[in-house]
Design a protein around this motif. Structure first.
Motif, PDB file in Angstrom:
ATOM      1  N   UNK A  39       0.841  -1.176  -0.048  1.00 55.18           N
ATOM      2  CA  UNK A  39       0.013  -0.097  -0.060  1.00 55.18           C
ATOM      3  C   UNK A  39       0.601   1.334  -0.054  1.00 55.18           C
ATOM      4  N   UNK A  40       0.283   2.237  -0.842  1.00 54.83           N
ATOM      5  CA  UNK A  40       1.036   3.563  -0.638  1.00 54.83           C
ATOM      6  C   UNK A  40       0.683   4.106   0.454  1.00 54.83           C
ATOM      7  N   UNK A  41       1.329   5.302   0.961  1.00 62.65           N
ATOM      8  CA  UNK A  41       0.797   6.151   2.126  1.00 62.65           C
ATOM      9  C   UNK A  41       0.240   7.215   1.548  1.00 62.65           C
ATOM     10  N   UNK A  42      -1.190   7.326   2.117  1.00 57.70           N
ATOM     11  CA  UNK A  42      -2.093   8.649   1.844  1.00 57.70           C
ATOM     12  C   UNK A  42      -1.165   9.786   2.035  1.00 57.70           C
ATOM     13  N   UNK A  43      -1.263  10.942   1.190  1.00 56.40           N
ATOM     14  CA  UNK A  43      -0.474  12.184   1.500  1.00 56.40           C
ATOM     15  C   UNK A  43      -1.135  13.299   0.734  1.00 56.40           C
ATOM     16  N   UNK A  44      -1.025  14.604   1.398  1.00 53.32           N
ATOM     17  CA  UNK A  44      -1.533  15.488   0.589  1.00 53.32           C
ATOM     18  C   UNK A  44      -0.500  15.817  -0.455  1.00 53.32           C
TER      19      UNK A  44
END
Length: 159
Positions: A39-44
């Motif tokens: 999973x990729x890390x959600x980030x703004x």
């Protein structure tokens, strides 16, 4: 030989999935192939340096959890070593011959790979200074792995 690609993020594009599936099928004649997505890390969109490091660290932890101690790890990075296809093929053959039958390639997320993953890597690989989408790199990498096996086996695909 066992070849594994660990990459960050879920592949959504149908055309990339189809291309990867085709090369994975072709690779079956030469090796056991596995593609693992973490999973990729959600980030703004806009991150501070500290936030970027945090995102890469979290993704790096996920990547490292999928790597066994015995695996020979090659990290894809813009600053990695560039090779001609023939040299890459020779290196893959040498790994299999000289005690590294488990080779793992790692493709980071949009921010790249964490220092911990880079430290774990035994080697690096670059396809040049161009920035390519990490999703597209999966297809490019698997094609080059297939090409390497064709070169190793003296097949005409490489021409």
């Amino acid at each position: 030989m066992n070849i594994k690609i660990i990459s960050v993020g879920k592949l959504k594009e149908k055309y990339l999935k189809q291309g990867i599936a085709e090369y994975a099928k072709r690779l079956g004649a030469f090796c056991k192939f596995q593609l693992i997505e973490v999973a990729d890390e959600k980030a703004p969109e806009s991150l501070s340096d500290a936030e970027m490091q945090n995102v890469m660290a979290k993704e790096g932890t996920r990547i490292l959890s999928k790597i066994k101690d015995k695996e020979y790890v090659i990290a894809l990075a813009i600053q990695g070593k560039q090779r001609a296809s023939e040299v890459f093929a020779h290196e893959i053959a040498q790994l299999g011959t000289y005690g590294h039958p488990d080779v793992t390639f790692v493709i980071g997320g949009s921010l790249g790979l964490s220092p911990a993953v880079m430290q774990r890597a035994n080697d690096t690989l670059s396809f040049g200074k161009l920035t390519l989408p990490h999703q597209l790199m999966r297809l490019v990498l698997i094609e080059q792995i297939y090409r390497a096996f064709m070169i190793i086996n003296g097949r005409t695909y490489h021409k």
